[in-house]
Design a protein around this motif. Structure first.
Motif, mmCIF file in Angstrom:
data_model
loop_
_atom_site.group_PDB
_atom_site.id
_atom_site.type_symbol
_atom_site.label_atom_id
_atom_site.label_comp_id
_atom_site.label_asym_id
_atom_site.label_seq_id
_atom_site.Cartn_x
_atom_site.Cartn_y
_atom_site.Cartn_z
ATOM 1 N N VAL A 177 0.872 -1.190 0.060
ATOM 2 C CA VAL A 177 -0.022 -0.061 -0.094
ATOM 3 C C VAL A 177 0.948 1.184 0.039
ATOM 4 O O VAL A 177 1.830 1.388 0.691
ATOM 5 N N LYS A 178 0.505 2.079 -1.018
ATOM 6 C CA LYS A 178 1.352 3.326 -1.166
ATOM 7 C C LYS A 178 0.885 4.430 -0.196
ATOM 8 O O LYS A 178 -0.326 4.715 -0.048
ATOM 9 N N ALA A 179 1.708 5.070 0.654
ATOM 10 C CA ALA A 179 1.415 5.738 1.735
ATOM 11 C C ALA A 179 1.432 7.386 1.276
ATOM 12 O O ALA A 179 1.409 8.342 1.980
ATOM 13 N N GLY A 180 2.110 7.430 -0.078
ATOM 14 C CA GLY A 180 2.231 8.986 -0.535
ATOM 15 C C GLY A 180 3.677 8.717 -1.314
ATOM 16 O O GLY A 180 4.356 8.014 -1.392
ATOM 17 N N GLY A 181 4.044 10.101 -1.560
ATOM 18 C CA GLY A 181 5.349 10.278 -1.929
ATOM 19 C C GLY A 181 6.548 10.336 -1.247
ATOM 20 O O GLY A 181 6.209 10.350 0.087
ATOM 21 N N ILE A 182 7.556 10.515 -1.656
ATOM 22 C CA ILE A 182 8.743 10.207 -0.903
ATOM 23 C C ILE A 182 8.916 11.379 0.448
ATOM 24 O O ILE A 182 9.322 10.956 1.601
ATOM 25 N N GLU A 183 8.202 12.345 0.158
ATOM 26 C CA GLU A 183 8.117 13.403 1.542
ATOM 27 C C GLU A 183 7.428 12.876 2.652
ATOM 28 O O GLU A 183 7.642 13.182 3.655
ATOM 29 N N GLN A 184 6.585 11.504 2.205
ATOM 30 C CA GLN A 184 5.915 11.132 3.687
ATOM 31 C C GLN A 184 6.636 9.800 4.137
ATOM 32 O O GLN A 184 6.109 9.211 5.137
ATOM 33 N N SER A 185 7.784 9.998 3.851
ATOM 34 C CA SER A 185 8.610 8.751 4.463
ATOM 35 C C SER A 185 8.735 8.687 6.170
ATOM 36 O O SER A 185 8.822 7.745 6.678
ATOM 37 N N GLY A 186 8.507 9.782 6.746
ATOM 38 C CA GLY A 186 8.757 9.974 8.044
ATOM 39 C C GLY A 186 7.550 9.233 8.734
ATOM 40 O O GLY A 186 7.676 8.554 9.886
ATOM 41 N N ARG A 187 6.517 8.892 7.941
ATOM 42 C CA ARG A 187 5.215 8.079 8.486
ATOM 43 C C ARG A 187 5.630 6.713 8.548
ATOM 44 O O ARG A 187 4.954 5.955 9.624
ATOM 45 N N LEU A 188 6.661 6.384 7.634
ATOM 46 C CA LEU A 188 6.994 4.681 7.864
ATOM 47 C C LEU A 188 8.066 4.614 8.914
ATOM 48 O O LEU A 188 8.277 3.229 9.083
ATOM 49 N N GLU A 189 8.684 5.554 9.415
ATOM 50 C CA GLU A 189 9.981 5.382 10.161
ATOM 51 C C GLU A 189 9.582 5.104 11.664
ATOM 52 O O GLU A 189 8.464 5.239 12.145
ATOM 53 N N VAL A 190 10.681 4.421 12.401
ATOM 54 C CA VAL A 190 10.503 4.550 13.792
ATOM 55 C C VAL A 190 9.960 5.626 14.381
ATOM 56 O O VAL A 190 10.422 6.826 14.005
ATOM 57 N N GLY A 191 8.847 5.873 14.925
ATOM 58 C CA GLY A 191 8.192 6.917 15.549
ATOM 59 C C GLY A 191 7.032 7.320 14.749
ATOM 60 O O GLY A 191 6.128 8.094 15.068
ATOM 61 N N GLY A 192 7.136 6.907 13.445
ATOM 62 C CA GLY A 192 5.907 7.441 12.632
ATOM 63 C C GLY A 192 4.786 6.672 12.792
ATOM 64 O O GLY A 192 4.671 5.592 13.360
ATOM 65 N N ASP A 193 3.678 7.305 12.433
ATOM 66 C CA ASP A 193 2.295 6.622 12.829
ATOM 67 C C ASP A 193 2.111 5.240 12.019
ATOM 68 O O ASP A 193 1.135 4.614 12.349
ATOM 69 N N LEU A 194 2.850 5.068 10.870
ATOM 70 C CA LEU A 194 2.570 3.809 10.193
ATOM 71 C C LEU A 194 3.540 2.761 10.410
ATOM 72 O O LEU A 194 3.631 1.754 9.900
ATOM 73 N N HIS A 195 4.316 3.004 11.423
ATOM 74 C CA HIS A 195 5.754 1.990 11.778
ATOM 75 C C HIS A 195 5.154 0.913 12.710
ATOM 76 O O HIS A 195 4.408 1.128 13.709
ATOM 77 N N ASP A 196 5.569 -0.180 12.437
ATOM 78 C CA ASP A 196 5.305 -1.452 13.207
ATOM 79 C C ASP A 196 4.113 -1.625 13.480
ATOM 80 O O ASP A 196 3.395 -2.261 14.367
ATOM 81 N N LEU A 197 3.183 -1.590 12.439
ATOM 82 C CA LEU A 197 1.778 -1.912 12.362
ATOM 83 C C LEU A 197 1.407 -3.004 11.597
ATOM 84 O O LEU A 197 2.064 -3.257 10.397
ATOM 85 N N VAL A 198 0.640 -4.122 12.191
ATOM 86 C CA VAL A 198 0.338 -5.160 11.353
ATOM 87 C C VAL A 198 -1.505 -5.175 11.051
ATOM 88 O O VAL A 198 -2.128 -5.248 11.824
#
Ligand SMILES: NC(=O)c1ccc[n+]([C@@H]2O[C@H](COP(=O)([O-])OP(=O)(O)OC[C@H]3O[C@@H](n4cnc5c(N)ncnc54)[C@H](OP(=O)(O)O)[C@@H]3O)[C@@H](O)[C@H]2O)c1
Length: 211
Positions: A177-198
């Motif tokens: 699932v695409k979370a957006g453009g490269i500028e959205q990468s922070g959401r995927l990182e440790v501390g981001g709202d989409l990190h470590d979700l199952v």
């Protein structure tokens, strides 16, 4: 198809195993190649140990740079002229770890790691930030889930990179699932709202829209 994996530590090794299980051919390398040789022996015929990082890219359609953020730029500089025709996948979180095991961020708060990495790559490189969105243990335990597959989020600015990374994500046993453009990468990182979700696809899509 063939994917190069540079970095065969905690994360690179599990990405390699999942991709090999899904049918991908791998060319792997690490700093001194000891961990790469051990991993290749465990995986079997699907994985070939390259002589070095540049050799890993020979004949590869994609490369996963499973490296700590602090060594990423050096390796990109080493292989930059080989990246024009490949998908580049970066799972690195912008963290460093001290001798006591404490993690700290290496970029200022709010600065997107994806933008920083994109700035290190040659113009036009097909970059996707992906595969670093959950811990290695969670990555293994949540792969190939049924009946509802686990989502692996990614970000990219490039449509072709999106198609290519979606194929790799499916090969590894997840639903992309695409979370957006490269500028959205922070959401995927440790501390981001989409990190470590199952989560499954429906919940993932509602989370994307919910930011
Ligand atoms: N581990 C996780 O659970 C996890 C989860 C999400 C994201 N990530 C991200 O994934 C990245 C890698 O993390 P990790 O835990 O896998 O780190 P790691 O266990 O320290 O592994 C790093 C790998 O990079 C290799 N390496 C270092 N310098 C190199 C060079 N110049 N050329 C080629 N290979 C080189 C090392 O080689 P040797 O084996 O030969 O020393 C090692 O295989 C990090 O940025 C981290 O933020 C990790």
């Amino acid at each position: 198809m063939t994917t190069a994996i540079i970095g065969t530590g905690g994360l690179g090794s599990v990405i390699a195993r999942q991709l090999a299980t899904g049918g991908e051919t791998l060319r792997i390398s690490s700093a001194d190649n000891k961990s790469a040789r051990t991993l290749a022996a465990q995986i079997g015929r699907a994985a070939v140990v390259a002589v070095d990082n540049r050799d890993a890219l020979q004949g590869a359609d994609a490369v996963v740079l499973a490296l700590r953020f602090t060594v990423l730029k050096g390796v990109i500089d080493e292989i930059a002229d080989q990246l024009a025709d490949k998908l580049v996948v970066v799972p690195s979180n912008p963290l460093t770890i001290d001798a006591q095991g404490n993690l700290s961020r290496v970029l200022p708060e709010g600065q997107s790691s994806g933008k920083v990495v994109a700035g290190w790559l040659p113009a036009g490189t097909r970059l996707a930030m992906a595969f670093g969105t959950m811990s290695a243990d969670l990555f293994v335990s949540s792969s190939n889930r049924s009946p509802e597959p686990t989502v692996l989020f990614y970000v990219t600015d490039d449509d072709r990179a999106g198609e290519e990374v979606e194929r790799l994500i499916r090969t590894a046993g997840f639903e992309p699932v695409k979370a957006g453009g490269i500028e959205q990468s922070g959401r995927l990182e440790v501390g981001g709202d989409l990190h470590d979700l199952v989560v499954g696809p429906a919940e993932a899509r509602s989370l994307i829209g919910g930011a």
